[in-house]
Design an enzyme around this catalytic site. Structure first.
Site, PDB file in Angstrom:
ATOM      1  N   SER A  37      32.600  -5.768  -1.524  1.00  0.00           N
ATOM      2  CA  SER A  37      31.821  -4.703  -0.888  1.00  0.00           C
ATOM      3  C   SER A  37      30.325  -4.942  -1.022  1.00  0.00           C
ATOM      4  CB  SER A  37      32.176  -3.385  -1.586  1.00  0.00           C
ATOM      5  OG  SER A  37      31.287  -2.378  -1.190  1.00  0.00           O
ATOM      6  N   TYR A  54      32.666   2.101  -8.686  1.00  0.00           N
ATOM      7  CA  TYR A  54      33.371   1.388  -7.611  1.00  0.00           C
ATOM      8  C   TYR A  54      32.784  -0.016  -7.426  1.00  0.00           C
ATOM      9  CZ  TYR A  54      34.431  -0.058  -2.849  1.00  0.00           C
ATOM     10  OH  TYR A  54      34.800  -0.792  -1.754  1.00  0.00           O
ATOM     11  N   LYS A  62      34.461  -3.992  -8.090  1.00  0.00           N
ATOM     12  CA  LYS A  62      34.479  -5.101  -7.119  1.00  0.00           C
ATOM     13  C   LYS A  62      33.783  -6.332  -7.703  1.00  0.00           C
ATOM     14  CE  LYS A  62      36.725  -3.190  -3.800  1.00  0.00           C
ATOM     15  NZ  LYS A  62      37.971  -3.765  -3.289  1.00  0.00           N
TER      16      LYS A  62
HETATM   17  N1  UFG Z   1      26.914  10.882   5.400  1.00  0.00           N
HETATM   18  C1  UFG Z   1      26.524  12.150   5.763  1.00  0.00           C
HETATM   19  N2  UFG Z   1      27.487  13.101   5.945  1.00  0.00           N
HETATM   20  C2  UFG Z   1      28.818  12.845   5.789  1.00  0.00           C
HETATM   21  C3  UFG Z   1      29.204  11.538   5.403  1.00  0.00           C
HETATM   22  C4  UFG Z   1      28.223  10.585   5.214  1.00  0.00           C
HETATM   23  O1  UFG Z   1      25.345  12.442   5.930  1.00  0.00           O
HETATM   24  O2  UFG Z   1      29.644  13.754   5.968  1.00  0.00           O
HETATM   25  C5  UFG Z   1      25.885   9.848   5.225  1.00  0.00           C
HETATM   26  C6  UFG Z   1      25.854   9.267   3.822  1.00  0.00           C
HETATM   27  O3  UFG Z   1      25.022  10.012   2.980  1.00  0.00           O
HETATM   28  C7  UFG Z   1      25.336   7.860   4.095  1.00  0.00           C
HETATM   29  C8  UFG Z   1      25.889   7.525   5.491  1.00  0.00           C
HETATM   30  O4  UFG Z   1      26.210   8.777   6.076  1.00  0.00           O
HETATM   31  O5  UFG Z   1      23.958   7.874   4.171  1.00  0.00           O
HETATM   32  C9  UFG Z   1      27.113   6.650   5.447  1.00  0.00           C
HETATM   33  O6  UFG Z   1      28.043   7.212   4.524  1.00  0.00           O
HETATM   34  P1  UFG Z   1      29.556   6.727   4.407  1.00  0.00           P
HETATM   35  O7  UFG Z   1      30.235   7.632   3.423  1.00  0.00           O
HETATM   36  O8  UFG Z   1      30.157   6.624   5.765  1.00  0.00           O
HETATM   37  O9  UFG Z   1      29.447   5.244   3.825  1.00  0.00           O
HETATM   38  P2  UFG Z   1      28.673   4.682   2.521  1.00  0.00           P
HETATM   39  O10 UFG Z   1      27.454   3.975   3.033  1.00  0.00           O
HETATM   40  O11 UFG Z   1      28.466   5.696   1.491  1.00  0.00           O
HETATM   41  O12 UFG Z   1      29.739   3.688   1.851  1.00  0.00           O
HETATM   42  C10 UFG Z   1      30.356   2.634   2.536  1.00  0.00           C
HETATM   43  C11 UFG Z   1      31.740   2.402   1.959  1.00  0.00           C
HETATM   44  C12 UFG Z   1      31.652   1.872   0.567  1.00  0.00           C
HETATM   45  C13 UFG Z   1      30.738   0.661   0.520  1.00  0.00           C
HETATM   46  C14 UFG Z   1      29.390   0.971   1.123  1.00  0.00           C
HETATM   47  C15 UFG Z   1      28.560  -0.289   1.081  1.00  0.00           C
HETATM   48  O13 UFG Z   1      32.493   3.600   1.970  1.00  0.00           O
HETATM   49  O14 UFG Z   1      32.939   1.499   0.136  1.00  0.00           O
HETATM   50  O15 UFG Z   1      29.573   1.464   2.441  1.00  0.00           O
HETATM   51  O16 UFG Z   1      28.002  -0.643   2.252  1.00  0.00           O
HETATM   52  F1  UFG Z   1      30.556   0.295  -0.753  1.00  0.00           F
END
Ligand code: UFG
Length: 318
Positions: free
Chosen positions: A115, A139, A143
């Site tokens: 990841s 997490y 990894k």
């Molecule tokens: N976000 C919101 N509202 C939501 C969900 C997400 O504003 O309801 C925002 C988050 O704060 C973030 C962005 O949208 O800024 C993306 O969030 P995600 O939860 O879709 O994805 P993440 O970037 O947190 O995490 C993903 C994977 C992880 C990985 C990471 C590394 O889920 O497993 O990318 O790139 F580690």
């Protein structure tokens, strides 16, 4: 035969399908804690938990496994902060059982689902593979642990590996047969689409980040593009001695606001938004440099953000 651990999950099921379409024989191993058995429609299936060392070894004794693609893991960053033991026990304990069973049965080829979370707070953007690895959540540590294990196994036992560091996987199978079915769903694109469908408000985690529009920037990558990289990585690991990592990303950053705009256009619906607190552990920008995978694996991406939204929207409405 290729063993796919976690092949009933989101990315694993797309990879299993693509491998079978490319003519590979697969064995899906999954404990169904978050995966769905009905997506193991390609290849063979064994309902086994990697935390059960004896059962894992029995799988290697029974089936003629030549290589492993290892996905099986819990993958919610926020949950890993609240309940790290769940992550260390499953992601590290289960992966260690897998590595021991491979070692005991002489299987020396593996592609690992890592990841972008191994980098932690980026010091540069887009992030190259040479960037320091300093995870900021359990997490990411789990990894990184397995990447280190693989490096030691390569040096000591000649186990060949490729670790693929994904950025933000999104979208669904272009045929509409597979999708992203997390419960609970925490990822941005499916949450926006679910909100569009149910006419519910969606929470935006912060609009004062240090980014051009104040919302977080991410590098979204279509799950079928990710799956294709696994086919290429498998061929490479089977045909050469390698011990390496690749970013899988597009190099393009999209802010949360950009994604909202695209979702509104694609669904022809206006989303109701609630701006709330930042989510702990969210880096403002996460964009990956995938030049190495493009050069060494010959990998190309086919899909852009709108395709990810369109394919996911189609599956949600089926
Ligand atoms: N976000 C919101 N509202 C939501 C969900 C997400 O504003 O309801 C925002 C988050 O704060 C973030 C962005 O949208 O800024 C993306 O969030 P995600 O939860 O879709 O994805 P993440 O970037 O947190 O995490 C993903 C994977 C992880 C990985 C990471 C590394 O889920 O497993 O990318 O790139 F580690």
């Amino acid at each position: 035969m290729i063993l796919i651990t976690g092949g009933c999950g989101y990315i694993g099921s797309h990879v299993n399908k693509q491998l079978n379409l490319a003519g590979w024989d697969t064995l899906v191993l999954d404990n169904l804690s978050t995966g769905h058995e009905d997506v193991a429609r390609w290849g063979h299936f064994v309902p086994v938990d990697l935390c059960d060392a004896e059962e894992v070894l029995a799988v290697f004794e029974k089936w003629p496994i030549e290589a492993v693609i290892h996905f099986a893991a819990f993958s919610q960053v926020g949950e890993s902060v609240r309940d790290p033991q769940k992550y260390y026990r499953n992601n590290i304990g289960g992966s260690l059982n897998l590595a021991c069973a491979m070692q005991a049965s002489g299987v020396k080829k593996i592609v690992f689902s890592s990841s972008g979370a191994v980098y932690g707070m980026p010091l540069e953007s887009p992030i190259p593979e040479t960037h320091p690895t300093k995870p900021i959540n359990p997490y990411g540590y789990t990894k990184l642990f397995f990447e280190h294990l693989l490096a030691s196994y390569h040096a000591a036992y000649g186990m060949d590996y490729i670790a693929l560091r994904y950025f933000n996987a999104a979208g669904a199978d272009a045929d509409g047969e597979l999708g992203e079915w997390h419960d609970p769903e925490t990822h941005l694109i499916p949450r926006l689409l679910m909100s569009a469908r149910m006419d519910q408000a969606v929470h935006i985690y912060g609009d004062a980040h240090r980014t051009p529009d104040g919302t977080c920037v991410r590098d979204y990558i279509h799950v079928d593009d990710l799956a294709y990289a696994h086919v290429l990585a498998l061929e490479r690991v089977l045909n050469s001695s390698c011990a390496t990592v690749y970013n899988l990303s597009t190099g393009l950053g999209h802010s949360v606001r950009d994604v909202i705009k695209e979702v509104e256009e694609a669904t022809q619906r206006q989303l109701s938004l609630v701006y709330s607190e930042r989510r702990p552990g969210d880096p403002p920008v996460l964009v990956g440099d995938s030049a190495k995978a493009r050069k060494e694996l010959g990998w190309r991406t086919r899909y852009v953000l709108r395709d990810m939204i369109d394919t996911a929207w189609r599956v949600i409405n089926m």
